[in-house]
Design a protein around this motif. Structure first.
Motif, PDB file in Angstrom:
ATOM      1  N   LEU B  84       0.863  -1.237  -0.039  1.00 60.42           N
ATOM      2  CA  LEU B  84       0.077   0.061  -0.032  1.00 60.42           C
ATOM      3  C   LEU B  84       0.768   1.147  -0.014  1.00 60.42           C
ATOM      4  N   VAL B 211      -4.309   3.144  -4.242  1.00 63.64           N
ATOM      5  CA  VAL B 211      -4.925   2.135  -3.432  1.00 63.64           C
ATOM      6  C   VAL B 211      -5.654   1.125  -4.046  1.00 63.64           C
ATOM      7  N   ALA B 215      -3.080  -1.937  -3.587  1.00 61.17           N
ATOM      8  CA  ALA B 215      -3.510  -2.327  -2.265  1.00 61.17           C
ATOM      9  C   ALA B 215      -4.666  -3.487  -2.241  1.00 61.17           C
ATOM     10  N   CYS B 399      -7.720   2.096   4.140  1.00 61.46           N
ATOM     11  CA  CYS B 399      -7.677   2.543   3.105  1.00 61.46           C
ATOM     12  C   CYS B 399      -9.075   3.312   2.917  1.00 61.46           C
TER      13      CYS B 399
END
Lengths: 328, 498
Positions: B84, B211, B215, B399
């Protein structure tokens, strides 16, 4: 050891999440309490309007003991933050502070998500500001009238940098161009810093900048200030003439910041806000800051502000149309 | 001798008890902020501004600067642990850092990131002390055409050297450029690809793309592959890099620092290009480039050094000319202006304690971050021991909060969902998202400088080859392309001959 570390990291994580959630809620919850004002700033932190807003917030705290929370909602050339306030509860707890973009947007954008005049009640003007016209010292001119002559001898060859189309520096220069009959090419940048650095690097020759931002560069001879765009001289540079004094009579391009409330806010709330704003904006704590930051002190009643804003919408509309500057 | 005097004076300011305490607090907050995506140093510093009214200007800037470079340190932590990228500059750290973590080498990856950053920070503090004025003279010589050529070189090199099919990575970088076009066009104010959403007028936020593509797409990949979920929990070996690791990293760290310092001095280059170039150069120079992308420690050390050097040297234009290289720097100037200090070259004369104190505090801050981060490595790595079924909701929560803070709206969440789906598809198609990210980040800079250069040359495209600086970068770009093309052509010819 691993186990202990894990517990700690978890505790930290939980605490942090809680604090973040709490702070986000704190901003949202302001609408419900009476003593805290949420001031929406449609610019990023650090922009001129943001610094003005933070000075006002600090003034509310020091003069009246009232808490004002800054809520930055940048984007869309102030349209995002402005429409948030247009839709906010009209209880006097959500206010907007914005600059003269508010008055130029109705000309720039045909389909604004709000009505600039009907959806807001102006509370007060906050301060006024104007740009300083600066040149690179290698340019063989020292005054504005020399610059005008020089630019006329080289039509279409000089360049000026600005932080973008429709911004106060851009309008200041365009108005100078049209009043003095000059042909200088507009080179837009995404922000004032790059506009200044390309002037320093001689990639452009002329620019209009906020006086405090270039004060130090002028004092060290890296730039030359030649004329100020307001009707009076700048408190930061009392020795530099205004554009009108320096050879373009009648020239003035003043920008401003003002406070607005959503349209349906009750009269008694507007009155209270107006009194508070007057007290804060006329307090030495705030006016001294404006002097230091190169702003002109302003304060006005809701009626005066409304009349001023609608005259500005007409004036900027005319200027933008005549200069053929469009939004979309 | 004067330099020595300034150094002592600066240190005496930075080491006063109050300044030291605020420097440490700043670094600590910065580290936490860097770990979270979305809440960047800009939002944090804005939140803390009211506190700085009550502080002397020097102390305020020292604390805010601590947040700024603390965030650079923190950003790499989540890149390594959970893929991330907390900040733009740490995308590249994801590539090999995350692979190292999966192989149980998260500790050495985190430690080398801290060590590389510290080294770069120390060197750059010295550079700022000694060479600020000549460096800034050099930087001002860079005009729009020159910036365009540098960016073009960065983009071409990155696409050419990325793992996988050349055509794929070129296509991904072009797609990145297109994504970067979304939003209001700077010159004429036209809105491009906004589909009527006011939220898109400022462009797609970097965080939503990073993101989503890195991630969350990675989480989906892990969840769809149950055997891999527990893979990095069992085999944690040691926490610190071995002697062998350090030996491998020494040269990349030095090169990364040099690159970062170069890009840092140029105010218009943005945060990503330094770390990307460092990664690409290390990969090219490596004896065994195939290790890159599979947990090569040099791929963490070089870019981390470059990233920190870049962040630190961005202070040069700000301190010497009052020109902020980023929005965060702009906020520093705002703090000064609100205290009535005009930023620029006169600060050094009128407020020497501010000037030299802040510079000295950078080194103190970097030391504080090293001391803070090395013991934390053990704590961070332990997060990986948390069972994945608990870890992934926590990452998602972070997130979600981080994305909300970009502009305090849920619009960005929808964008992230879109990029997650795209990211997952790209992974399946073996298209690396790295050139896409670089294209996306560089697009505004490339486009603006291209248009500006052509505006200044009144439409004459030869300006890119007549300005000496620009010409140099153009030649370098072409050389790289030729160098890359020759082996392929030879191979082809070989095939034809056979």
């Amino acid at each position: 050891m691993y186990h202990k570390g894990m517990k700690w990291s978890f505790l930290c994580v939980v605490l942090f999440v809680l604090s973040v959630i709490w702070s986000v809620q704190a901003v949202d919850a302001t609408a419900a309490t009476t003593s805290v004002i949420r001031l929406v700033v449609p610019f990023t932190p650090g922009a001129g309007t943001d610094l003005t807003a933070r000075t006002v917030a600090n003034g509310f705290k020091e003069v009246l003991g009232k808490t004002v929370i800054i809520d930055n909602r940048p984007g869309g050339n102030t349209r995002i933050g402005t429409s948030i306030v247009a839709k906010a509860a009209p209880d006097g707890n959500t206010l907007l502070i914005t600059n003269f973009t508010h008055a130029s947007n109705p000309t720039l954008y045909k389909d604004l998500p709000y009505d600039t005049e009907k959806d807001f009640i102006p509370i007060s003007l906050v301060n006024g500001y104007a740009m300083m016209i600066v040149i690179h010292p290698d340019l063989p001119v020292k005054t504005l009238s020399e610059l005008i002559e020089y630019a006329k001898s080289k039509p279409g060859q000089l360049n000026f940098s600005t932080p973008g189309a429709g911004t106060p520096p851009h309008l200041s220069m365009e108005m100078l161009k049209s009043m003095a009959g000059l042909d200088i090419v507009h080179v837009p940048y995404p922000g004032a810093s790059q506009a200044i650095s390309d002037l320093l690097g001689k990639h452009v020759q002329v620019s209009a900048m906020s006086p405090l931002a270039i004060k130090s560069l002028v004092e060290t001879g890296k730039l030359r200030a030649i004329a100020f765009c307001a009707a009076q001289r700048s408190p930061v540079f009392p020795g530099i003439p205004t554009v009108a004094e320096a050879g373009v009579p009648g020239y003035e391009l003043l920008s401003w910041h003002a406070l607005f409330a959503p349209a349906k806010t009750p009269k008694n709330v507007i009155d209270r806000l107006s009194q508070d704003a007057m007290k804060v904006l006329q307090s030495p704590a705030v006016t001294k800051k404006w002097d230091e930051m190169g702003y002109l002190s302003k304060a006005s009643t809701p009626g005066e502000t409304a009349a001023y804003v609608s005259s500005e919408i007409k004036r900027l509309g005319k200027l933008l149309t005549s200069l053929n500057i469009k939004g979309e | 001798m004067e330099v020595f005097h300034n150094l002592i004076y600066g240190l005496s300011v930075a080491l006063s008890l109050e300044n030291l305490a605020y420097c440490f607090i700043g670094c600590l907050i910065g580290t936490v902020v860097g770990v979270l995506p979305g809440i960047g140093p800009l939002a944090t510093i804005a939140m803390l501004l009211p506190i700085t009214f009550k502080l002397p200007a020097t102390t305020a800037i020292i604390m805010l600067a601590g947040i700024y470079y603390g965030a650079q340190y923190g950003g790499s932590t989540t890149s390594i642990l959970v893929n991330l990228p907390g900040e733009t500059s740490s995308i590249i750290t994801c590539i090999d850092g995350y692979q190292m973590a999966r192989q149980g080498r998260g500790g050495p990856a985190l430690a080398i990131a801290a060590i590389a950053s510290f080294f770069a920070g120390t060197v750059c503090t010295v550079i700022i002390f000694l060479f600020s004025p000549p460096l800034i003279e050099m930087a001002l010589k860079f005009g729009p055409a020159d910036y365009f050529s540098v960016m073009l070189m960065g983009l071409v090199i990155a696409s050419v050297l990325t793992e996988g099919e050349l055509l794929n990575s070129l296509a991904m970088s072009v797609l990145g450029l297109l994504l970067g076009c979304v939003g209001m066009d700077m010159g004429a104010g036209f809105e491009r690809f906004t589909f009527g959403y006011v939220e898109l007028t400022e462009g797609i936020s970097f965080v939503t793309v990073a993101v989503g593509v890195f991630a969350v797409a990675e989480i989906i990949r892990n969840l769809s592959n149950p055997s891999e979920q527990e893979s990095f929990t069992g085999k944690l070996t040691h926490l610190l890099p071995t002697k062998e690791d350090l030996k491998r990293c020494a040269a990349p760290i030095v090169r990364g620092t040099a690159l970062g310092a170069f890009f840092g001095v140029l105010p218009g280059t943005g945060p990503a290009i330094a770390s990307f170039s460092s990664y690409m150069i290390e990969k090219k120079l490596s004896k065994d480039p195939s290790r890159f992308g599979h947990g090569a420690i040099e791929g963490v050390a070089g870019p981390e050094a470059a990233n920190n050097a870049d962040a630190q040297c961005k202070f040069i234009p700000m301190l010497t000319l009052g020109i902020p290289a980023s929005a965060t720097m702009g906020l520093f100037l705002g703090v000064l202006m609100m205290q009535g200090i005009a930023p620029g070259p006169t600060v050094m004369v009128k407020n020497p304690d501010l000037f030299w104190g802040v510079i000295a505090s950078m080194w103190v801050g970097n030391l504080a971050l090293l001391v803070l981060n090395l013991p934390l490595v053990g704590v961070w790595v332990n997060i990986l021991r948390v069972p994945y079924r608990l870890l992934f909701p926590a990452i998602m929560l972070f997130c979600g909060i981080g994305i909300y803070t970009i502009s305090n709206s849920t619009f960005d969440h929808y964008l992230t969902i879109i990029f997650t789906i795209l990211g997952f598809i790209w992974t399946k198609l073996r298209c690396s998202p790295v050139p896409l990210m670089l294209g996306f980040v560089l697009e505004p800079l490339l486009e603006q400088n291209l248009r500006r250069a052509l505006l200044l040359s009144r439409g004459d495209p030869t300006v890119f080859f007549t300005r000496p600086i620009s010409l140099g970068f153009m030649i370098a770009t072409i050389l790289v392309l030729v160098m890359m093309a020759i082996p392929t052509l030879r191979k082809r010819r070989g095939q034809i001959v056979d």
